[in-house]
Scaffold this motif. Structure first.
Motif, mmCIF file in Angstrom:
data_model
loop_
_atom_site.group_PDB
_atom_site.id
_atom_site.type_symbol
_atom_site.label_atom_id
_atom_site.label_comp_id
_atom_site.label_asym_id
_atom_site.label_seq_id
_atom_site.Cartn_x
_atom_site.Cartn_y
_atom_site.Cartn_z
ATOM 1 N N HIS A 130 0.804 -1.214 0.000
ATOM 2 C CA HIS A 130 0.000 0.000 0.000
ATOM 3 C C HIS A 130 0.842 1.272 0.000
ATOM 4 O O HIS A 130 0.326 2.364 0.191
ATOM 5 N N GLY A 131 2.138 1.122 -0.212
ATOM 6 C CA GLY A 131 2.994 2.303 -0.203
ATOM 7 C C GLY A 131 3.307 2.758 1.209
ATOM 8 O O GLY A 131 2.844 2.180 2.196
ATOM 9 N N LYS A 132 4.082 3.824 1.304
ATOM 10 C CA LYS A 132 4.503 4.332 2.617
ATOM 11 C C LYS A 132 3.341 5.001 3.324
ATOM 12 O O LYS A 132 2.585 5.760 2.729
ATOM 13 N N ILE A 133 3.202 4.698 4.608
ATOM 14 C CA ILE A 133 2.157 5.313 5.432
ATOM 15 C C ILE A 133 2.802 6.420 6.262
ATOM 16 O O ILE A 133 3.729 6.159 7.033
ATOM 17 N N GLU A 134 2.322 7.618 6.078
ATOM 18 C CA GLU A 134 2.899 8.755 6.783
ATOM 19 C C GLU A 134 2.435 8.782 8.236
ATOM 20 O O GLU A 134 1.239 8.748 8.520
ATOM 21 N N ALA A 135 3.382 8.828 9.148
ATOM 22 C CA ALA A 135 3.064 8.905 10.578
ATOM 23 C C ALA A 135 2.743 10.343 10.964
ATOM 24 O O ALA A 135 3.273 11.297 10.382
ATOM 25 N N THR A 136 1.874 10.509 11.932
ATOM 26 C CA THR A 136 1.480 11.839 12.406
ATOM 27 C C THR A 136 2.160 12.134 13.740
ATOM 28 O O THR A 136 2.785 11.269 14.358
#
Length: 444
Positions: free
Chosen positions: A334-340
């Motif tokens: 799913h590609g890179k998941i950006e952390a918040t």
């Protein structure tokens, strides 16, 4: 061995190790001489192969082993002297790897993040509240009523009565897709409780209002995710004949009901239910106490955290929450998941508390016994019926999997140790108050 510090910034450490070529060569010669008596080679008697020939044939491999042993030994000696505990596996790289040739010194760069010094906690200053909830008569009666419903029987309604939601209809049915009967779509004298949602969505709704001896065609659509691929998403028609309409008849709450559930009599069943309810309440109350304990530790104890551990935990949290929000996505492409920032804040709390609990547990000599691990493995294995043996073998061969099972046991024992040394007061509350306390717990 020469050691030069190249980085000392917060918890980040860097060192350059220089292994003299002469020491390395001496190690190689010593290993070859040790092996010489057992070596056989064409043209020579066993143990009489010249050292120079052994060095020519086996030298490169022995050199590699010697280099690895020297580097491992140097790192181990350095950590013993410095007292550093790396947060993760140290990164080791040869500085002159591309240009190195036999006879050169070996220069190795080592970098890692050290675990921080964990402040000592005065556990006696922690104030905790242990909630207790008695099994009230109303809760016991509610449980008994639910058992009676689950043990209910059905009796024929008078002739001509229409089926209602909750009734049982006894039917013969045969299913067709595209005009053709399909395998598994036929049954006789099938007892179906309307509203049980045990059949395809929409099937039971169309039987509400039928009478005995009615014949009806039920038109439905198989769900897209239906288990049988050849039926998934297909329109179907079921020809049904209603043979009986029966009304639910709950079981009586008496000694006979108790015997159905393995108790000697009704009083014994009530006691069993009471004990189960209080066990459930105690588990929920422990979760509330544990959360309060962790909140106090998180508030009172602050120390620098290894960035690598925080980053890894942040990524894991972001990945886990993303999959919870996208339950249909089971893969990892799913590609890179950006952390918040919220993910990072949660990660910092988890890393801080994890390191703190590990330190407290180590000082208190908390351990996980073999018996506790065996119980954990057996409990986990129940999730894989028919594959228990394969699961046991996987656990035995996988240190990471063992740690995943050991970690929560260790944490719970440390929490118990802290609670034993903290100021704990008992508070008796109602079931409703406990439910509110549990609901107030967030995902931290």
């Amino acid at each position: 061995m020469q050691v030069k510090e190249t980085l000392n910034d917060g918890l980040k450490r860097g060192y350059q190790f220089t292994l003299p070529a002469a020491e390395l060569a001496a190690t190689v010669d010593a290993k070859l001489k040790e092996a010489q008596p057992e070596v056989e080679m064409k043209g020579f008697r066993k143990g009489k192969v010249p050292l120079a020939m052994l060095k020519k044939q086996f030298g490169p491999r022995v050199m590699g082993d010697a280099m690895q042993e020297a580097i491992d030994g140097a790192l181990r000696e350095h950590l013993e002297k410095s007292g550093d505990r790396p947060a993760a596996q140290p990164k080791v790289e040869m500085d002159n790897g591309d240009d190195w040739k036999e006879g050169d010194d070996i220069v190795v760069n080592v970098s890692y993040e050290a675990l921080p010094e964990i402040p000592q906690v005065d556990l006696g200053k922690l104030s905790l509240e242990r909630l207790t909830v008695p099994a009230e008569e109303a809760a016991i009666n509610e449980a008994l009523e639910n058992l009676a419903k689950s043990a209910q029987d059905f009796s024929d309604r008078r002739k001509g009565s229409k089926a209602k939601d909750g009734d049982q209809v006894v039917i013969d049915f045969k299913g067709f897709v595209d005009g053709e009967a399909f395998e598994g779509g036929e049954a006789e004298d099938y007892p179906l409780v309307l509203g049980s949602n045990s059949f395809i969505p929409g099937f039971e709704d169309q039987l509400v209002g039928v009478k005995a001896d009615d014949e009806i065609k039920v038109e439905v659509k198989f769900p897209e995710e239906y288990g049988a691929e050849h039926l998934a998403g297909k329109d179907a028609v079921f020809e049904c004949k209603v043979k009986a309409v029966k009304a639910p008849k709950p079981a009586e709450v008496d000694d006979e009901l108790a015997k159905k559930f393995g108790s000697d009599d009704l009083e014994a069943l009530k006691k069993q239910i009471s004990e189960r309810l209080e066990q459930e309440y105690a588990g929920a109350a422990r979760a509330v106490l544990k959360r309060s304990l962790l909140d106090q530790l998180d508030e009172q104890v602050k120390f620098e955290l290894p960035e690598s551990l925080v980053e890894a935990e942040t990524d894991q949290i972001a990945h886990q929450l993303w999959h919870e929000e996208h339950p249909d996505e089971h893969g990892h492409d799913h590609g890179k998941i950006e952390a918040t920032d919220e993910h990072k804040k949660l990660a910092e709390r988890r890393v801080r508390l994890g390191l703190l609990l590990a330190e407290i547990g180590q000082k208190a000599e908390v351990t996980v016994t073999d018996q506790e691990m065996t119980q954990a493995v057996m409990q986990a294995a129940r999730q894989y019926p028919g594959q228990e043996r394969a699961f046991f073998e996987f656990i035995q061969q996988n240190q990471a999997a063992q740690q995943q099972l050991r970690a929560p046991i260790f944490e719970d024992k440390v929490v118990d140790h802290i609670a034993e040394n903290a100021k704990v007061t008992e508070k008796k509350i109602s079931k409703e108050e406990l439910e509110k306390a549990v609901e107030s717990l967030d995902q931290l």
